[in-house]
Design an enzyme around this catalytic site. Structure first.
Site, PDB file in Angstrom:
ATOM      1  N   ARG A 150       8.236   0.774   9.717  1.00 25.23           N
ATOM      2  CA  ARG A 150       8.729   2.140   9.964  1.00 25.23           C
ATOM      3  C   ARG A 150       8.886   2.838   8.620  1.00 25.23           C
ATOM      4  O   ARG A 150       9.548   2.309   7.727  1.00 25.23           O
ATOM      5  CB  ARG A 150      10.063   2.066  10.703  1.00 25.23           C
ATOM      6  CG  ARG A 150      10.502   3.375  11.262  1.00 25.23           C
ATOM      7  CD  ARG A 150      11.651   3.183  12.236  1.00 25.23           C
ATOM      8  NE  ARG A 150      11.236   2.595  13.491  1.00 25.23           N
ATOM      9  CZ  ARG A 150      12.055   1.920  14.309  1.00 25.23           C
ATOM     10  NH1 ARG A 150      13.313   1.768  13.999  1.00 25.23           N
ATOM     11  NH2 ARG A 150      11.593   1.406  15.440  1.00 25.23           N
ATOM     12  N   LYS A 190       7.598  12.583  23.629  1.00 23.75           N
ATOM     13  CA  LYS A 190       7.770  11.897  24.921  1.00 23.75           C
ATOM     14  C   LYS A 190       8.768  12.690  25.766  1.00 23.75           C
ATOM     15  O   LYS A 190       9.583  13.435  25.214  1.00 23.75           O
ATOM     16  CB  LYS A 190       8.301  10.492  24.665  1.00 23.75           C
ATOM     17  CG  LYS A 190       7.249   9.568  24.092  1.00 23.75           C
ATOM     18  CD  LYS A 190       7.517   8.155  24.505  1.00 23.75           C
ATOM     19  CE  LYS A 190       6.302   7.305  24.325  1.00 23.75           C
ATOM     20  NZ  LYS A 190       6.511   5.924  24.734  1.00 23.75           N
ATOM     21  N   ASP A 223       2.446  -4.539  18.594  1.00 22.63           N
ATOM     22  CA  ASP A 223       3.520  -4.265  17.631  1.00 22.63           C
ATOM     23  C   ASP A 223       4.311  -5.524  17.264  1.00 22.63           C
ATOM     24  O   ASP A 223       5.518  -5.454  17.065  1.00 22.63           O
ATOM     25  CB  ASP A 223       4.446  -3.158  18.159  1.00 22.63           C
ATOM     26  CG  ASP A 223       5.190  -3.564  19.423  1.00 22.63           C
ATOM     27  OD1 ASP A 223       4.752  -4.522  20.098  1.00 22.63           O
ATOM     28  OD2 ASP A 223       6.224  -2.934  19.729  1.00 22.63           O
ATOM     29  N   ALA A 275      16.166   8.791  17.130  1.00 24.63           N
ATOM     30  CA  ALA A 275      15.563   7.634  17.819  1.00 24.63           C
ATOM     31  C   ALA A 275      16.529   6.452  17.858  1.00 24.63           C
ATOM     32  O   ALA A 275      16.595   5.734  18.860  1.00 24.63           O
ATOM     33  CB  ALA A 275      14.253   7.228  17.144  1.00 24.63           C
ATOM     34  N   LYS A 287       0.842  -1.202   0.000  1.00 24.80           N
ATOM     35  CA  LYS A 287       0.000   0.000   0.000  1.00 24.80           C
ATOM     36  C   LYS A 287       0.876   1.251   0.000  1.00 24.80           C
ATOM     37  O   LYS A 287       0.633   2.204  -0.734  1.00 24.80           O
ATOM     38  CB  LYS A 287      -0.892   0.023   1.249  1.00 24.80           C
ATOM     39  CG  LYS A 287      -2.095  -0.888   1.161  1.00 24.80           C
ATOM     40  CD  LYS A 287      -2.859  -0.864   2.473  1.00 24.80           C
ATOM     41  CE  LYS A 287      -4.054  -1.793   2.425  1.00 24.80           C
ATOM     42  NZ  LYS A 287      -5.099  -1.365   1.487  1.00 24.80           N
ATOM     43  N   GLU A 303       1.769  -2.143  13.678  1.00 28.33           N
ATOM     44  CA  GLU A 303       2.139  -0.808  14.183  1.00 28.33           C
ATOM     45  C   GLU A 303       2.907  -0.095  13.079  1.00 28.33           C
ATOM     46  O   GLU A 303       3.899  -0.620  12.569  1.00 28.33           O
ATOM     47  CB  GLU A 303       3.020  -0.902  15.433  1.00 28.33           C
ATOM     48  CG  GLU A 303       3.294   0.502  15.985  1.00 28.33           C
ATOM     49  CD  GLU A 303       4.390   0.527  17.052  1.00 28.33           C
ATOM     50  OE1 GLU A 303       4.091   0.928  18.179  1.00 28.33           O
ATOM     51  OE2 GLU A 303       5.539   0.167  16.729  1.00 28.33           O
ATOM     52  N   SER A 354      11.475  11.865  26.895  1.00 30.20           N
ATOM     53  CA  SER A 354      12.840  11.579  26.410  1.00 30.20           C
ATOM     54  C   SER A 354      13.234  12.492  25.256  1.00 30.20           C
ATOM     55  O   SER A 354      14.415  12.655  24.954  1.00 30.20           O
ATOM     56  CB  SER A 354      12.913  10.129  25.916  1.00 30.20           C
ATOM     57  OG  SER A 354      12.021   9.916  24.835  1.00 30.20           O
TER      58      SER A 354
HETATM   59  P1  0O2 Z   1      11.045  -1.872  20.213  1.00 27.13           P
HETATM   60  O1  0O2 Z   1      12.291  -2.595  20.637  1.00 27.13           O
HETATM   61  O2  0O2 Z   1      11.312  -0.715  19.262  1.00 27.13           O
HETATM   62  O3  0O2 Z   1       9.969  -2.785  19.689  1.00 27.13           O
HETATM   63  P2  0O2 Z   1       3.072  -0.373  23.691  1.00 27.13           P
HETATM   64  O4  0O2 Z   1       4.081  -0.700  22.618  1.00 27.13           O
HETATM   65  O5  0O2 Z   1       1.753   0.116  23.104  1.00 27.13           O
HETATM   66  O6  0O2 Z   1       2.902  -1.471  24.668  1.00 27.13           O
HETATM   67  P3  0O2 Z   1       3.661   2.282  24.405  1.00 27.13           P
HETATM   68  O7  0O2 Z   1       4.865   2.821  25.112  1.00 27.13           O
HETATM   69  O8  0O2 Z   1       2.353   2.847  24.805  1.00 27.13           O
HETATM   70  O9  0O2 Z   1       3.714   0.730  24.551  1.00 27.13           O
HETATM   71  O10 0O2 Z   1       3.769   2.442  22.863  1.00 27.13           O
HETATM   72  P4  0O2 Z   1       4.422   3.626  22.097  1.00 27.13           P
HETATM   73  O11 0O2 Z   1       4.628   4.783  22.973  1.00 27.13           O
HETATM   74  O12 0O2 Z   1       3.569   3.816  20.885  1.00 27.13           O
HETATM   75  O13 0O2 Z   1       5.880   3.051  21.747  1.00 27.13           O
HETATM   76  C1  0O2 Z   1       6.019   1.955  20.926  1.00 27.13           C
HETATM   77  C2  0O2 Z   1       7.366   1.966  20.236  1.00 27.13           C
HETATM   78  O14 0O2 Z   1       7.791   3.304  19.934  1.00 27.13           O
HETATM   79  C3  0O2 Z   1       8.508   1.410  21.051  1.00 27.13           C
HETATM   80  O15 0O2 Z   1       8.475   0.017  20.955  1.00 27.13           O
HETATM   81  C4  0O2 Z   1       9.710   2.038  20.355  1.00 27.13           C
HETATM   82  O16 0O2 Z   1       9.973   1.416  19.112  1.00 27.13           O
HETATM   83  C5  0O2 Z   1       9.205   3.430  20.061  1.00 27.13           C
HETATM   84  N1  0O2 Z   1       9.492   4.357  21.175  1.00 27.13           N
HETATM   85  C6  0O2 Z   1       8.629   4.800  22.096  1.00 27.13           C
HETATM   86  N2  0O2 Z   1       9.232   5.647  22.951  1.00 27.13           N
HETATM   87  C7  0O2 Z   1      10.516   5.752  22.561  1.00 27.13           C
HETATM   88  C8  0O2 Z   1      11.655   6.488  23.040  1.00 27.13           C
HETATM   89  O17 0O2 Z   1      11.596   7.243  24.024  1.00 27.13           O
HETATM   90  N3  0O2 Z   1      12.838   6.321  22.374  1.00 27.13           N
HETATM   91  C9  0O2 Z   1      12.943   5.518  21.261  1.00 27.13           C
HETATM   92  N4  0O2 Z   1      14.143   5.412  20.679  1.00 27.13           N
HETATM   93  N5  0O2 Z   1      11.900   4.796  20.798  1.00 27.13           N
HETATM   94  C10 0O2 Z   1      10.693   4.914  21.427  1.00 27.13           C
HETATM   95  P5  0O2 Z   1       9.109  -0.899  22.086  1.00 27.13           P
HETATM   96  O18 0O2 Z   1       8.298  -2.140  22.159  1.00 27.13           O
HETATM   97  O19 0O2 Z   1       9.255  -0.123  23.366  1.00 27.13           O
HETATM   98  O20 0O2 Z   1      10.547  -1.225  21.572  1.00 27.13           O
END
Ligand code: 0O2
Length: 217
Positions: A87, A122, A82, A161, A30, A149, A124
């Site tokens: 991405r 966020k 996810d 990131a 898509k 996701e 961060s």
């Molecule tokens: P990975 O290793 O990338 O898969 P949820 O995933 O819904 O349970 P949340 O926190 O509500 O949890 O979801 P959110 O905020 O949409 O974040 C999901 C993903 O975004 C993360 O997946 C990261 O890939 C990215 N992300 C979120 N916050 C940050 C951050 O502060 N720094 C960076 N570098 N990436 C971020 P995972 O599963 O945490 O990790």
């Protein structure tokens, strides 16, 4: 997605992967079609590149544990949004919203959640646009809705990131305060850079359109 085994055996990780890999292919196609159409109409590609991944089983188990769920296939599918991740890296912030809107408007896609970490970063400093969607997967005997996701961000946001992610892992989530502060500063610089690049691009486009108009007169 209500998970039913593809075969008569007990649902396995291999079967889950088959569904999520198919979902990544559907969404990937898509996005490629939208990018090609955009190139055809505007002579410009909003998407720089696309990365896909299936979450590793150990990361899924960790997430389930963190949220107090038992590690079962059913819980994975129900509670981990996810498992399939895509991405999308764009040149400009405006492209992020264009791509998101075009995906959201496709009528076989159901949007489960939207998180705009560009408008509300966020703590961060993390900036990105996240969508959780479902896409129908047509199997031989049934249709399943699989969750994906979609993270959409600029090249600069992605650069930030990936470095922040490495630092986070290196310090097991407890980076020294001065490093955290510097990362927030860098995130602000990323926003400034994105805004400047966007306005520069708009100026160049307006110039090109004006020249084209004058040539046609
Ligand atoms: P990975 O290793 O990338 O898969 P949820 O995933 O819904 O349970 P949340 O926190 O509500 O949890 O979801 P959110 O905020 O949409 O974040 C999901 C993903 O975004 C993360 O997946 C990261 O890939 C990215 N992300 C979120 N916050 C940050 C951050 O502060 N720094 C960076 N570098 N990436 C971020 P995972 O599963 O945490 O990790």
């Amino acid at each position: 997605m209500e998970f039913k085994p593809v075969s008569d055996d007990v649902a396995s990780w291999e079967e889950v992967k088959l569904i999520y890999n198919s979902a990544l292919k559907e969404i990937g196609t898509k996005l490629e079609i939208l990018n090609d159409e955009f190139q055809h109409i505007h002579q410009y590609n909003p998407i720089e590149h696309i990365k896909t991944r299936i979450k590793k089983p150990e990361s899924i188990v960790k997430k389930l544990k963190k949220n107090g769920y038992e590690s079962t296939i059913e819980n994975m599918v129900r509670y981990v949004n996810d498992i399939a991740g895509i991405r999308v890296i764009c040149s400009f912030t405006s492209d992020i919203y264009r791509i998101a809107e075009m995906i959201i408007n496709q009528n076989d896609i159901k949007v489960l959640s939207v998180k705009d970490y560009i408008i509300s970063p966020k703590p961060s400093g993390y900036k990105s646009y996240h969508l959780i969607v479902t896409v129908p997967i047509f199997l031989s005997d049934r249709i399943v809705d699989a969750k994906v996701e979609i993270q959409i961000r600029t090249v600069a946001m992605d650069f930030w990131a990936s470095l922040e992610h490495k630092i986070h892992y290196k310090f097991e989530g407890n980076a020294p305060e001065h490093i955290k502060n510097e990362l927030v500063e860098c995130a602000n610089m990323v926003s400034e850079l994105d805004a400047k690049m966007l306005s520069l691009n708009e100026e160049v486009q307006a110039f090109a359109e004006k020249s084209q108009k004058e040539e046609n007169e």
